[in-house]
Design a protein around this motif. Structure first.
Motif, PDB file in Angstrom:
ATOM      1  N   ASP A 160      21.406  67.914  33.469  1.00 12.14           N
ATOM      2  CA  ASP A 160      22.660  68.374  32.871  1.00 12.14           C
ATOM      3  C   ASP A 160      22.755  67.978  31.398  1.00 12.14           C
ATOM      4  OD1 ASP A 160      23.524  69.669  35.105  1.00 12.14           O
ATOM      5  OD2 ASP A 160      25.219  68.348  35.526  1.00 12.14           O
ATOM      6  N   SER A 161      22.189  66.837  31.048  1.00  7.83           N
ATOM      7  CA  SER A 161      22.192  66.418  29.642  1.00  7.83           C
ATOM      8  C   SER A 161      21.368  67.384  28.796  1.00  7.83           C
ATOM      9  CB  SER A 161      21.623  65.001  29.511  1.00  7.83           C
ATOM     10  OG  SER A 161      22.464  64.063  30.140  1.00  7.83           O
ATOM     11  N   ALA A 162      20.236  67.826  29.339  1.00  9.88           N
ATOM     12  CA  ALA A 162      19.408  68.802  28.628  1.00  9.88           C
ATOM     13  C   ALA A 162      20.144  70.134  28.502  1.00  9.88           C
ATOM     14  CB  ALA A 162      18.078  68.993  29.359  1.00  9.88           C
ATOM     15  N   ILE A 163      20.821  70.539  29.560  1.00 14.14           N
ATOM     16  CA  ILE A 163      21.574  71.793  29.547  1.00 14.14           C
ATOM     17  C   ILE A 163      22.680  71.746  28.498  1.00 14.14           C
ATOM     18  CG2 ILE A 163      23.245  73.147  30.900  1.00 14.14           C
ATOM     19  CD1 ILE A 163      21.427  72.655  33.349  1.00 14.14           C
ATOM     20  N   ALA A 213      27.126  69.289  18.539  1.00 16.49           N
ATOM     21  CA  ALA A 213      25.710  69.540  18.797  1.00 16.49           C
ATOM     22  C   ALA A 213      24.836  68.340  18.461  1.00 16.49           C
ATOM     23  CB  ALA A 213      25.252  70.758  18.004  1.00 16.49           C
ATOM     24  N   VAL A 214      25.196  67.594  17.417  1.00 18.87           N
ATOM     25  CA  VAL A 214      24.396  66.426  17.042  1.00 18.87           C
ATOM     26  C   VAL A 214      24.482  65.358  18.129  1.00 18.87           C
ATOM     27  CG1 VAL A 214      24.133  64.547  15.376  1.00 18.87           C
ATOM     28  CG2 VAL A 214      24.607  66.878  14.573  1.00 18.87           C
ATOM     29  N   ALA A 215      25.697  65.090  18.596  1.00 20.81           N
ATOM     30  CA  ALA A 215      25.885  64.086  19.648  1.00 20.81           C
ATOM     31  C   ALA A 215      25.187  64.519  20.938  1.00 20.81           C
ATOM     32  CB  ALA A 215      27.374  63.869  19.900  1.00 20.81           C
ATOM     33  N   ALA A 216      25.274  65.813  21.262  1.00 20.77           N
ATOM     34  CA  ALA A 216      24.646  66.329  22.490  1.00 20.77           C
ATOM     35  C   ALA A 216      23.129  66.173  22.436  1.00 20.77           C
ATOM     36  CB  ALA A 216      25.023  67.787  22.700  1.00 20.77           C
ATOM     37  N   MET A 217      22.540  66.482  21.277  1.00 19.22           N
ATOM     38  CA  MET A 217      21.093  66.371  21.143  1.00 19.22           C
ATOM     39  C   MET A 217      20.641  64.910  21.189  1.00 19.22           C
ATOM     40  SD  MET A 217      18.182  67.871  20.868  1.00 19.22           S
ATOM     41  CE  MET A 217      18.515  69.544  20.304  1.00 19.22           C
ATOM     42  N   GLU A 218      21.359  64.038  20.500  1.00 17.45           N
ATOM     43  CA  GLU A 218      20.987  62.621  20.502  1.00 17.45           C
ATOM     44  C   GLU A 218      21.077  62.029  21.904  1.00 17.45           C
ATOM     45  OE1 GLU A 218      23.581  61.006  17.532  1.00 17.45           O
ATOM     46  OE2 GLU A 218      22.103  61.321  15.907  1.00 17.45           O
ATOM     47  N   PRO A 268       7.238  63.118  27.434  1.00 23.31           N
ATOM     48  CA  PRO A 268       6.282  63.030  26.321  1.00 23.31           C
ATOM     49  C   PRO A 268       6.573  64.022  25.194  1.00 23.31           C
ATOM     50  CG  PRO A 268       5.292  64.170  28.187  1.00 23.31           C
ATOM     51  CD  PRO A 268       6.605  63.609  28.674  1.00 23.31           C
ATOM     52  N   ASP A 269       6.100  63.692  24.001  1.00 23.63           N
ATOM     53  CA  ASP A 269       6.328  64.539  22.837  1.00 23.63           C
ATOM     54  C   ASP A 269       5.677  65.914  22.975  1.00 23.63           C
ATOM     55  OD1 ASP A 269       7.820  62.610  21.616  1.00 23.63           O
ATOM     56  OD2 ASP A 269       6.265  61.987  20.182  1.00 23.63           O
ATOM     57  N   SER A 270       4.669  66.025  23.817  1.00 24.02           N
ATOM     58  CA  SER A 270       3.967  67.303  23.991  1.00 24.02           C
ATOM     59  C   SER A 270       4.727  68.274  24.889  1.00 24.02           C
ATOM     60  CB  SER A 270       2.576  67.058  24.579  1.00 24.02           C
ATOM     61  OG  SER A 270       2.679  66.379  25.834  1.00 24.02           O
ATOM     62  N   ALA A 271       5.777  67.791  25.552  1.00 21.75           N
ATOM     63  CA  ALA A 271       6.557  68.630  26.468  1.00 21.75           C
ATOM     64  C   ALA A 271       7.572  69.467  25.694  1.00 21.75           C
ATOM     65  CB  ALA A 271       7.278  67.749  27.486  1.00 21.75           C
ATOM     66  N   PRO A 272       8.117  70.509  26.321  1.00 21.08           N
ATOM     67  CA  PRO A 272       9.179  71.292  25.672  1.00 21.08           C
ATOM     68  C   PRO A 272      10.346  70.392  25.270  1.00 21.08           C
ATOM     69  CG  PRO A 272       8.389  72.438  27.616  1.00 21.08           C
ATOM     70  CD  PRO A 272       7.757  71.085  27.633  1.00 21.08           C
ATOM     71  N   LEU A 273      11.009  70.740  24.186  1.00 21.96           N
ATOM     72  CA  LEU A 273      12.090  69.910  23.656  1.00 21.96           C
ATOM     73  C   LEU A 273      13.167  69.614  24.695  1.00 21.96           C
ATOM     74  CD1 LEU A 273      13.598  68.499  21.348  1.00 21.96           C
ATOM     75  CD2 LEU A 273      14.506  70.750  20.677  1.00 21.96           C
ATOM     76  N   PHE A 274      13.485  70.598  25.529  1.00 22.63           N
ATOM     77  CA  PHE A 274      14.576  70.419  26.484  1.00 22.63           C
ATOM     78  C   PHE A 274      14.077  70.163  27.909  1.00 22.63           C
ATOM     79  CE2 PHE A 274      16.364  72.778  22.916  1.00 22.63           C
ATOM     80  CZ  PHE A 274      17.411  71.931  22.581  1.00 22.63           C
ATOM     81  N   ALA A 275      12.861  69.654  28.030  1.00 24.76           N
ATOM     82  CA  ALA A 275      12.391  69.186  29.337  1.00 24.76           C
ATOM     83  C   ALA A 275      13.205  67.951  29.710  1.00 24.76           C
ATOM     84  CB  ALA A 275      10.907  68.841  29.265  1.00 24.76           C
ATOM     85  N   LEU A 317      18.038  63.330  23.939  1.00 24.68           N
ATOM     86  CA  LEU A 317      16.803  62.657  23.553  1.00 24.68           C
ATOM     87  C   LEU A 317      16.763  61.226  24.085  1.00 24.68           C
ATOM     88  CD1 LEU A 317      16.465  63.890  19.843  1.00 24.68           C
ATOM     89  CD2 LEU A 317      15.160  64.675  21.831  1.00 24.68           C
ATOM     90  N   HIS A 318      17.941  60.597  24.211  1.00 27.20           N
ATOM     91  CA  HIS A 318      18.012  59.223  24.705  1.00 27.20           C
ATOM     92  C   HIS A 318      17.787  59.153  26.218  1.00 27.20           C
ATOM     93  CE1 HIS A 318      19.274  55.103  25.314  1.00 27.20           C
ATOM     94  NE2 HIS A 318      20.201  55.519  26.174  1.00 27.20           N
ATOM     95  N   VAL A 319      18.540  59.952  26.985  1.00 23.68           N
ATOM     96  CA  VAL A 319      18.436  59.849  28.449  1.00 23.68           C
ATOM     97  C   VAL A 319      17.121  60.420  28.965  1.00 23.68           C
ATOM     98  CG1 VAL A 319      20.951  59.918  28.740  1.00 23.68           C
ATOM     99  CG2 VAL A 319      19.630  62.035  28.894  1.00 23.68           C
ATOM    100  N   ASN A 320      16.477  61.267  28.172  1.00 25.20           N
ATOM    101  CA  ASN A 320      15.193  61.841  28.568  1.00 25.20           C
ATOM    102  C   ASN A 320      14.053  61.286  27.706  1.00 25.20           C
ATOM    103  OD1 ASN A 320      15.852  63.824  30.737  1.00 25.20           O
ATOM    104  ND2 ASN A 320      17.158  64.695  29.137  1.00 25.20           N
ATOM    105  N   SER A 321      14.181  60.054  27.289  1.00 25.47           N
ATOM    106  CA  SER A 321      13.205  59.445  26.384  1.00 25.47           C
ATOM    107  C   SER A 321      11.821  59.275  27.014  1.00 25.47           C
ATOM    108  CB  SER A 321      13.712  58.090  25.900  1.00 25.47           C
ATOM    109  OG  SER A 321      13.956  57.215  26.997  1.00 25.47           O
ATOM    110  N   SER A 322      11.737  59.313  28.341  1.00 27.89           N
ATOM    111  CA  SER A 322      10.441  59.150  28.996  1.00 27.89           C
ATOM    112  C   SER A 322       9.595  60.418  28.959  1.00 27.89           C
ATOM    113  CB  SER A 322      10.641  58.719  30.457  1.00 27.89           C
ATOM    114  OG  SER A 322      11.344  59.727  31.178  1.00 27.89           O
TER     115      SER A 322
END
Length: 383
Positions: free
Chosen positions: A181-184, A261-266, A276-283, A269-274
Motif C-alpha cells: 500500500d505504501s508503494a501504491i 508526493a515528496v512525503a509519499a515517495m520518501e 535492491p536498487d536493480s528492482a523497479p522503483l515501486f517494487a 523508499l523507507h519502508v521498502n528499503s530492503s
C-alpha cells in the motif's frame, strides 16, 4: 488467436499469412511482391543484412503498437479475400484499393482514429517488405470523408479525472504500514502531482520489466529545497513516450497537505528499503524478498477503494488528467503546468477538464490586472 466468430477474423488459408501472434504479423505476413523485393536486394546484400534492415524498419514503432497495427492487416486482407483481390495486387496496394477498402470497412462503422491505425499498419507492412506506398491526395480525401461519416458511438467520451477528493479517499483507505500500500500511495501521488503517465512509473508485468525502459529504485535522484522553503524530489525516468531513450526528469514538490508526493515517495523508499536498487522503483518488500507492482494491480487497488466509497471506477490515465486539472483550477500558470507534465505540443489542451472554471480564473485575473493598471495610469495623469 482472434475470435473466429467475427467474420473479418476469418481469412482464407494461405502460406503467405501464417497463424502468428498479432504483434508478429508485420514481419511474418508476405505477398508475392515481398519475394520479388527480397530477390532484387539479395543481389547486393546478404540475407542477414536484409533481415536486419527489416527489423530496424519494424522497430520504427513501439513493439506494443505492432499489435494495434495488426488489425489493419487483418481487415485489409479480409476485404481482399471477400472481393477476390489477387495476391499480386495487395502489395504494393494501389491508392484506389486502399481508398475503397477504408470507404467500405470504415465509413459509418468506426472512428477516423481506427482507420488511421489501419492505414499506419499497412504502410509499415509495405515498408518492411520494401514496397512503395501509394497513399496520396485521393486517399487523404477518402479519409476525410470517413471521418465525417464516423458514427457518434465511435467517439470515446473524455476520461474522467482523478480529483483531490479521490486522492484523499484513497489515502484514508490505504494502510501505509503495509509495504504494498505504501508503494501504491507513492505511485498515486507521483502520477497525480507530477502529471505523469503510469507507463513511465509501473511495469505491465513482472516478465516485461526492462531496466533500460522502466524506472528502477537505483535511478538517478535529486533532492533539494526551493527558495520558498518547499522540498523537491527529482527522478530520472530512462524512457518516455515522447523523448524515448534519452528519458526525462520527474519533479515532485512538497505541498504540506494530505497528498504530498515528496512525503509519499520518501515513506515508500523507507519502508521498502530492503528492495535492491536493480528492482523497479515501486517494487515492494515481501516475506520472501520483493515483488513487482504492476499497472493493473495498482489500478485495481485504487478502483476497489473508490467503488467501496461510492465513486465510479476510473481509468489509470485519470491521474495525469486530474493532476493537470487540479493545478489549473488552483491558478497555476498553464505554461508551468505544461512543463510539469512535460508536454511539448498542443496535446496538453486535451487534458483540460472543468474548462468552465479554469478559463475565468485566468481571463478574470488578466482583466483585473488590466483594470488596475489602467486606473493607476489615470491617477498618475490626474496629478
Amino acid at each position: 488467436p482472434r475470435n473466429s466468430s467475427k467474420a473479418y477474423n476469418r481469412l482464407k488459408p494461405s502460406p503467405l499469412r501464417p497463424h502468428v501472434l498479432a504483434k508478429d504479423r508485420i514481419l511474418s505476413w508476405r505477398t508475392p511482391y515481398s519475394f520479388h523485393s527480397l530477390r532484387s536486394l539479395s543481389s547486393s546484400f546478404s540475407p542477414e543484412l536484409i533481415s536486419r534492415w527489416q527489423t530496424v524498419l519494424a522497430s520504427s514503432v513501439e513493439a506494443d503498437t505492432h499489435g494495434s497495427y495488426a488489425a489493419g492487416l487483418l481487415r485489409f486482407n479480409h476485404f481482399c479475400d471477400l472481393h477476390n483481390i489477387p495476391e499480386t495486387q495487395r502489395m504494393p496496394a494501389s491508392e484506389a484499393l486502399l481508398s475503397v477498402f477504408i470507404s467500405s470497412y470504415g465509413a459509418g462503422h468506426v472512428s477516423s482514429g481506427t482507420v488511421s491505425t489501419w492505414l499506419a499498419g499497412l504502410q509499415l507492412w509495405h515498408a518492411v517488405n520494401f514496397a512503395p506506398w501509394h497513399g496520396a491526395a485521393l486517399l487523404s480525401r477518402t479519409r476525410k470523408g470517413v471521418s465525417k461519416l464516423a458514427p457518434p458511438s465511435s467517439r470515446r467520451l473524455p476520461r474522467d479525472p482523478v480529483t483531490f477528493n479521490h486522492m484523499v479517499v484513497l489515502r484514508a483507505h490505504l494502510d501505509l504500514g503495509n509495504t504494498r500500500d505504501s508503494a501504491i500511495w507513492a505511485v498515486a501521488c507521483t502520477a497525480w502531482r507530477d502529471c505523469a503517465r503510469l507507463g513511465e512509473l509501473l511495469v505491465k508485468s513482472a516478465s516485461s520489466f526492462n531496466s533500460t525502459r522502466n524506472v528502477t529504485r537505483g535511478c538517478p535522484k535529486g533532492r533539494g529545497v526551493a527558495s520558498n522553503g518547499h522540498k523537491f524530489l527529482r527522478l530520472k525516468v530512462p524512457w518516455t513516450k515522447t523523448r524515448l531513450s534519452p528519458g526525462d526528469w520527474l519533479t515532485s514538490t512538497e505541498t504540506f497537505d494530505e497528498v504530498d508526493a515528496v512525503a509519499a515517495m520518501e515513506h515508500h523508499l523507507h519502508v521498502n528499503s530492503s528492495v535492491p536498487d536493480s528492482a523497479p522503483l515501486f517494487a515492494y518488500a515481501t516475506s520472501s524478498g520483493w515483488s513487482h507492482l504492476t499497472r493493473s494491480d495498482f489500478v485495481s487497488r485504487c478502483n476497489d477503494i473508490w467503488l467501496s466509497a461510492g465513486f465510479a471506477a476510473l481509468n489509470g490515465h485519470g491521474f495525469r488528467i486530474g493532476g493537470t486539472t487540479h493545478l489549473l483550477l488552483h491558478g497555476v500558470d498553464p505554461w508551468i503546468v505544461m512543463k510539469q507534465g512535460r508536454w511539448t505540443s498542443a496535446a496538453f489542451l486535451l487534458y483540460w477538464r472543468n474548462v468552465e472554471e479554469i478559463l475565468p480564473l485566468f481571463i478574470g485575473d488578466s482583466l483585473d490586472t488590466f483594470t488596475s493598471l489602467r486606473d493607476s495610469v489615470a491617477r498618475l495623469k490626474s496629478l
